[in-house]
Design a protein around this motif. Structure first.
Motif, mmCIF file in Angstrom:
data_model
loop_
_atom_site.group_PDB
_atom_site.id
_atom_site.type_symbol
_atom_site.label_atom_id
_atom_site.label_comp_id
_atom_site.label_asym_id
_atom_site.label_seq_id
_atom_site.Cartn_x
_atom_site.Cartn_y
_atom_site.Cartn_z
ATOM 1 N N SER A 17 0.832 -1.201 0.000
ATOM 2 C CA SER A 17 0.000 0.000 0.000
ATOM 3 C C SER A 17 0.861 1.243 0.000
ATOM 4 O O SER A 17 2.008 1.231 0.474
ATOM 5 C CB SER A 17 -0.904 0.030 1.238
ATOM 6 O OG SER A 17 -1.781 -1.078 1.262
ATOM 7 N N THR A 49 -9.116 8.510 -10.517
ATOM 8 C CA THR A 49 -10.227 8.764 -9.608
ATOM 9 C C THR A 49 -10.415 10.260 -9.434
ATOM 10 O O THR A 49 -9.523 11.052 -9.760
ATOM 11 C CB THR A 49 -9.970 8.103 -8.237
ATOM 12 O OG1 THR A 49 -11.088 8.350 -7.364
ATOM 13 C CG2 THR A 49 -8.718 8.675 -7.582
ATOM 14 N N TYR A 59 -14.328 6.264 -9.854
ATOM 15 C CA TYR A 59 -13.078 5.529 -10.006
ATOM 16 C C TYR A 59 -13.013 4.845 -11.368
ATOM 17 O O TYR A 59 -14.032 4.406 -11.910
ATOM 18 C CB TYR A 59 -12.962 4.438 -8.935
ATOM 19 C CG TYR A 59 -12.866 4.956 -7.529
ATOM 20 C CD1 TYR A 59 -14.007 5.199 -6.770
ATOM 21 C CD2 TYR A 59 -11.630 5.208 -6.944
ATOM 22 C CE1 TYR A 59 -13.928 5.685 -5.485
ATOM 23 C CE2 TYR A 59 -11.534 5.688 -5.648
ATOM 24 C CZ TYR A 59 -12.677 5.923 -4.930
ATOM 25 O OH TYR A 59 -12.590 6.402 -3.652
ATOM 26 N N ASP A 61 -12.317 1.624 -13.554
ATOM 27 C CA ASP A 61 -12.587 0.220 -13.236
ATOM 28 C C ASP A 61 -11.341 -0.514 -12.754
ATOM 29 O O ASP A 61 -11.423 -1.409 -11.904
ATOM 30 C CB ASP A 61 -13.154 -0.501 -14.470
ATOM 31 C CG ASP A 61 -14.575 -0.081 -14.787
ATOM 32 O OD1 ASP A 61 -15.018 -0.342 -15.921
ATOM 33 O OD2 ASP A 61 -15.239 0.510 -13.904
ATOM 34 N N SER A 62 -10.191 -0.121 -13.278
ATOM 35 C CA SER A 62 -8.946 -0.824 -12.958
ATOM 36 C C SER A 62 -8.512 -0.657 -11.509
ATOM 37 O O SER A 62 -7.697 -1.440 -11.011
ATOM 38 C CB SER A 62 -7.834 -0.346 -13.887
ATOM 39 O OG SER A 62 -7.633 1.046 -13.740
ATOM 40 N N LYS A 64 -10.975 0.270 -8.958
ATOM 41 C CA LYS A 64 -12.148 0.204 -8.098
ATOM 42 C C LYS A 64 -11.985 -0.920 -7.077
ATOM 43 O O LYS A 64 -11.606 -2.041 -7.407
ATOM 44 C CB LYS A 64 -13.392 -0.015 -8.963
ATOM 45 C CG LYS A 64 -14.678 0.473 -8.376
ATOM 46 C CD LYS A 64 -15.803 0.412 -9.400
ATOM 47 C CE LYS A 64 -15.620 1.434 -10.484
ATOM 48 N NZ LYS A 64 -16.760 1.449 -11.440
ATOM 49 N N GLY A 65 -12.254 -0.597 -5.815
ATOM 50 C CA GLY A 65 -12.123 -1.578 -4.757
ATOM 51 C C GLY A 65 -10.739 -1.649 -4.145
ATOM 52 O O GLY A 65 -10.543 -2.268 -3.089
ATOM 53 N N ARG A 66 -9.761 -1.020 -4.799
ATOM 54 C CA ARG A 66 -8.388 -1.029 -4.273
ATOM 55 C C ARG A 66 -7.921 0.370 -3.871
ATOM 56 O O ARG A 66 -7.139 0.507 -2.927
ATOM 57 C CB ARG A 66 -7.424 -1.600 -5.317
ATOM 58 C CG ARG A 66 -7.723 -3.015 -5.746
ATOM 59 C CD ARG A 66 -6.618 -3.565 -6.663
ATOM 60 N NE ARG A 66 -6.485 -2.802 -7.896
ATOM 61 C CZ ARG A 66 -5.349 -2.202 -8.277
ATOM 62 N NH1 ARG A 66 -4.272 -2.279 -7.512
ATOM 63 N NH2 ARG A 66 -5.306 -1.542 -9.429
ATOM 64 N N THR A 68 -8.747 4.474 -2.842
ATOM 65 C CA THR A 68 -9.753 5.332 -2.220
ATOM 66 C C THR A 68 -9.268 6.770 -2.238
ATOM 67 O O THR A 68 -8.151 7.053 -1.778
ATOM 68 C CB THR A 68 -10.037 4.908 -0.779
ATOM 69 O OG1 THR A 68 -10.445 3.534 -0.750
ATOM 70 C CG2 THR A 68 -11.135 5.766 -0.174
ATOM 71 N N ASN A 83 -4.236 0.423 -2.176
ATOM 72 C CA ASN A 83 -4.028 -0.885 -1.551
ATOM 73 C C ASN A 83 -3.939 -1.970 -2.611
ATOM 74 O O ASN A 83 -4.337 -1.764 -3.765
ATOM 75 C CB ASN A 83 -5.169 -1.192 -0.582
ATOM 76 C CG ASN A 83 -5.272 -0.196 0.544
ATOM 77 O OD1 ASN A 83 -4.273 0.365 0.993
ATOM 78 N ND2 ASN A 83 -6.487 0.035 1.015
ATOM 79 N N SER A 84 -3.441 -3.109 -2.221
ATOM 80 C CA SER A 84 -3.335 -4.264 -3.128
ATOM 81 C C SER A 84 -2.689 -3.860 -4.444
ATOM 82 O O SER A 84 -3.188 -4.181 -5.528
ATOM 83 C CB SER A 84 -4.723 -4.864 -3.378
ATOM 84 O OG SER A 84 -5.331 -5.252 -2.167
#
Length: 123
Positions: A17, A49, A59, A61-62, A64-66, A68, A83-84
């Protein structure tokens, strides 16, 4: 004239991270939309983002979820928590500020740009 400066880049292993910061002077970031873009070697700069004046976010798509995006009004700073991380995330990351508060994903919509900060993810 808004001046923007990014910080927080560096070298990180895959899965790790980093948090990037975008600090501004000459303007109040909470009044505008702020975006993050990135440019990988040999590729065009791409949208990552953005956060609008209302606090709404969007965000790619690449990420999203990682990733913020957030804003700390007291410090006039926008953050990008990543993250990740993957090797594909290696790029120079740029913070950009619109002259308006609405969310946009196109580069030309952003008036003020920082110099960028390098993020390198090793696999």
């Amino acid at each position: 004239q808004v001046q923007v400066a990014e910080s927080g880049g560096g070298l990180v292993q895959a899965g790790g991270s980093l948090r990037l910061s975008c600090a501004a002077s000459g303007g109040t970031l909470s009044s505008y939309a702020v975006g993050w873009f990135r440019q990988a070697p040999g590729k065009e700069r791409e949208f990552v983002t953005a956060i609008g004046r209302s606090g709404a976010t969007t965000y790619a798509d690449s990420v999203k979820g990682r990733f913020t995006i957030s804003r700390e009004n007291a410090k006039n700073t926008v953050y990008l928590q990543m993250n990740s991380l993957k090797s594909d995330d290696t790029a120079v990351y740029y913070c950009a500020v619109r002259s308006y508060g609405g969310l946009r994903t196109q580069e030309y919509e952003y008036a003020y740009w920082g110099q960028g900060t390098q993020v390198t993810v090793s696999s």
